[in-house]
Motif scaffolding. Structure first.
Motif, PDB file in Angstrom:
ATOM      1  N   ALA A  24       0.879  -1.343  -0.118  1.00 48.56           N
ATOM      2  CA  ALA A  24      -0.033   0.028   0.104  1.00 48.56           C
ATOM      3  C   ALA A  24       0.787   1.372   0.083  1.00 48.56           C
ATOM      4  CB  ALA A  24      -0.897   0.045   1.127  1.00 48.56           C
ATOM      5  N   SER A  25       2.241   1.196   0.694  1.00 46.43           N
ATOM      6  CA  SER A  25       2.839   2.302   0.755  1.00 46.43           C
ATOM      7  C   SER A  25       3.652   2.688  -0.610  1.00 46.43           C
ATOM      8  CB  SER A  25       3.956   2.071   1.873  1.00 46.43           C
ATOM      9  OG  SER A  25       4.693   3.057   1.831  1.00 46.43           O
ATOM     10  N   LEU A  26       3.912   1.393  -1.145  1.00 47.19           N
ATOM     11  CA  LEU A  26       4.749   1.695  -2.367  1.00 47.19           C
ATOM     12  C   LEU A  26       3.846   2.103  -3.555  1.00 47.19           C
ATOM     13  CD1 LEU A  26       7.489  -0.867  -3.604  1.00 47.19           C
ATOM     14  CD2 LEU A  26       5.681   0.089  -5.311  1.00 47.19           C
ATOM     15  N   THR A  27       2.661   1.233  -3.688  1.00 56.49           N
ATOM     16  CA  THR A  27       2.002   1.704  -4.734  1.00 56.49           C
ATOM     17  C   THR A  27       1.113   3.063  -4.630  1.00 56.49           C
ATOM     18  OG1 THR A  27      -0.069   0.392  -3.708  1.00 56.49           O
ATOM     19  CG2 THR A  27       1.555  -0.862  -5.330  1.00 56.49           C
ATOM     20  N   GLY A  28       0.655   3.312  -3.396  1.00 56.07           N
ATOM     21  CA  GLY A  28      -0.043   4.569  -3.516  1.00 56.07           C
ATOM     22  C   GLY A  28       0.990   5.560  -3.532  1.00 56.07           C
ATOM     23  N   THR A  29       2.167   5.693  -3.168  1.00 63.58           N
ATOM     24  CA  THR A  29       2.928   6.641  -3.313  1.00 63.58           C
ATOM     25  C   THR A  29       3.731   6.813  -4.614  1.00 63.58           C
ATOM     26  OG1 THR A  29       3.598   6.291  -0.946  1.00 63.58           O
ATOM     27  CG2 THR A  29       5.094   7.845  -2.514  1.00 63.58           C
ATOM     28  N   ALA A  30       3.787   5.540  -5.620  1.00 62.80           N
ATOM     29  CA  ALA A  30       3.921   5.643  -6.843  1.00 62.80           C
ATOM     30  C   ALA A  30       3.213   6.196  -7.442  1.00 62.80           C
ATOM     31  CB  ALA A  30       4.397   4.276  -7.270  1.00 62.80           C
ATOM     32  N   LEU A  31       1.950   5.861  -7.420  1.00 60.58           N
ATOM     33  CA  LEU A  31       0.788   6.570  -7.994  1.00 60.58           C
ATOM     34  C   LEU A  31       0.601   8.020  -8.003  1.00 60.58           C
ATOM     35  CD1 LEU A  31      -1.967   3.731  -7.704  1.00 60.58           C
ATOM     36  CD2 LEU A  31      -0.674   4.108  -9.625  1.00 60.58           C
TER      37      LEU A  31
END
Length: 450
Positions: A24-31
């Motif tokens: 969640a941290s990686l994907t949300g921040t990447a988006l």
């Protein structure tokens, strides 16, 4: 009922929670950084003509980068508002709000008519939407760091906190990849007329995916423990400034050098390669894409390395390398695309060994109950003196001196500022025990929470 004698989750449940939080941290921040990076690339490539028409291309680019800076200047507002809420109402709720805010702003930029259609209203609205993007990112970073690190083992905080740090290169990779693909599929006229808008409009679907992941996630164990102990701060901003000023100053200064380095080798390098070296836009983007691809692997690796050796020592060494490298890069870049690409890759590798440990190092400067606020304030305030003005100053220095030397000296100065911050910061090992206590609340505290 709980599955363990002490009322906590089972080992399997904790591992599952850590994996979900990391994702969640990686994907949300990447988006979110996809949205932010789309603007950064567009500012370098098309916004000068679309929203700031000028007979001098460099002047148009300069004006476009001034709106790029607005996205950094507005970050402290996000840090103040969302950082405070993150320590008061929880990490999860705030992270959902920031994702919606930045996604909506980016989608609307894709629909915004150009200067030729709306006149001066077009750049004004663009600045407003860019401001909203910055507010969202300002509130995002601190929470994303805590989302993954507070679920994980505090002894591996460098690795877990690096999930949020992978977001910028991953988002930058995705953004530049989309722009490069559009540049290949479309003619120059089509890309500059409407093709660039497609990348902004795609953010609607991407943000929906990120929301789906974050909504399903539970609140972090540390915040749950704070609720159980009734230790949530009532005025976290005031407490940070009055009780932890040295931590705040150290954390701010630690971000300046990496921000300036990243701005040079992911944003300004596009302008330098196309306008000074005469390279094609696609070639310049390819160099950034290669470097960003490697960062996706190097950043968590650097975070993991910082768990095994002194985090502050690693950070300091990478800062020195960042201050020296531009003096090697610019003479190399005159040799053609391959030397340029190698130079960008090395620069972003150095940045990885700053950015990987950075999230854990900054978070560890503050006590757990003030960690969202302190980290967010440090992140956003540093952005004003670091990344916000960097592309603008790079462009202005190049225009004024027609030489790369002032640009390299600027990066070195930023690195020197970060060295001071590293010196002022505390050794992160001192912060392990306090998080270990909060990450594993007692049976009594767990019972009170229920």
């Amino acid at each position: 009922m709980h599955d363990t004698p002490k009322g906590g989750p089972t080992a399997s449940e904790r591992r599952s929670g850590v994996r979900r939080a990391f994702a969640a941290s990686l994907t949300g921040t990447a988006l979110e950084w996809y949205d932010f990076a789309i603007y950064s690339a567009a500012a370098a490539l098309v916004f000068g003509d679309q929203f700031f028409p000028s007979k001098d291309p460099l002047t148009g680019t300069l004006l476009a980068f001034s709106t790029y800076a607005v996205g950094y200047v507005s970050r402290p507002l996000g840090g103040f508002v969302f950082g405070r809420l993150g320590d008061v109402i929880g990490r999860k709720k705030v992270l959902i709000a920031t994702l919606i805010l930045i996604g909506a702003a980016t989608f609307l930029i894709g629909l915004l008519p150009a200067y030729s259609t709306m006149g001066v209203a077009a750049p004004i609205i663009l600045v407003v939407l860019r401001f909203a993007q910055g507010v969202g990112v300002g509130g995002e970073w601190g929470g994303a760091v805590l989302l993954s690190s507070e679920f994980g083992d505090p002894r591996r905080r460098g690795f877990y906190a690096s999930a949020a740090q992978v977001g910028p290169p991953a988002g930058n990779l995705l953004a530049n990849g989309v722009l490069a693909a559009l540049g290949v599929l479309l003619t120059e006229a089509q890309f500059e007329s409407w093709g660039w808008r497609v990348a902004f409009l795609l953010s609607g679907a991407l943000v929906g995916f990120g929301l789906w992941i974050r909504v399903k996630l539970e609140e972090t164990p540390v915040f749950k423990a704070m609720e159980a102990e009734q230790s949530r701060p009532e005025a976290p901003i005031r407490e940070v400034f009055t009780t932890q000023p040295r931590a705040l100053i150290a954390a701010i200064l630690c971000r300046v050098g990496p921000d300036v380095l990243y701005a040079m080798f992911t944003v300004f390098v596009l302008t330098y390669a196309t306008q000074e070296l005469g390279m094609e836009r696609g070639s310049a983007l390819a160099a950034v894409l290669i470097g960003s691809s490697l960062q996706v692997v190097l950043i968590p690796l650097a975070g993991a390395v910082s768990d095994r050796i002194n985090r502050r020592l690693l950070y300091g060494g990478a800062t020195v390398a960042a201050g020296v490298w531009p003096f090697v890069f610019f003479p190399m870049a005159d040799g053609g695309w391959l030397p340029l690409a190698v130079g960008v890759v090395v620069a972003l590798a150095v940045h990885s060994f700053l950015y990987g440990p950075q999230a854990a190092f900054i978070a560890e400067q503050f006590s757990p109950r003030l960690r969202y606020t302190g980290s967010s304030l440090a992140y956003t305030l540093a952005g004003i003196i670091g990344g916000a003005v960097a592309p603008l100053l790079f462009t202005a220095l190049l225009s004024a001196y027609d030489s790369w030397v002032p640009l390299a000296l600027y990066v070195t100065l930023a690195a020197a500022v970060t060295v001071i911050g590293v010196y002022l910061g505390r050794d992160p090992e001192a912060a392990v025990d306090e998080d270990a206590r909060l990450a594993a609340p007692t049976a009594e505290a767990a019972a009170d929470a229920n």
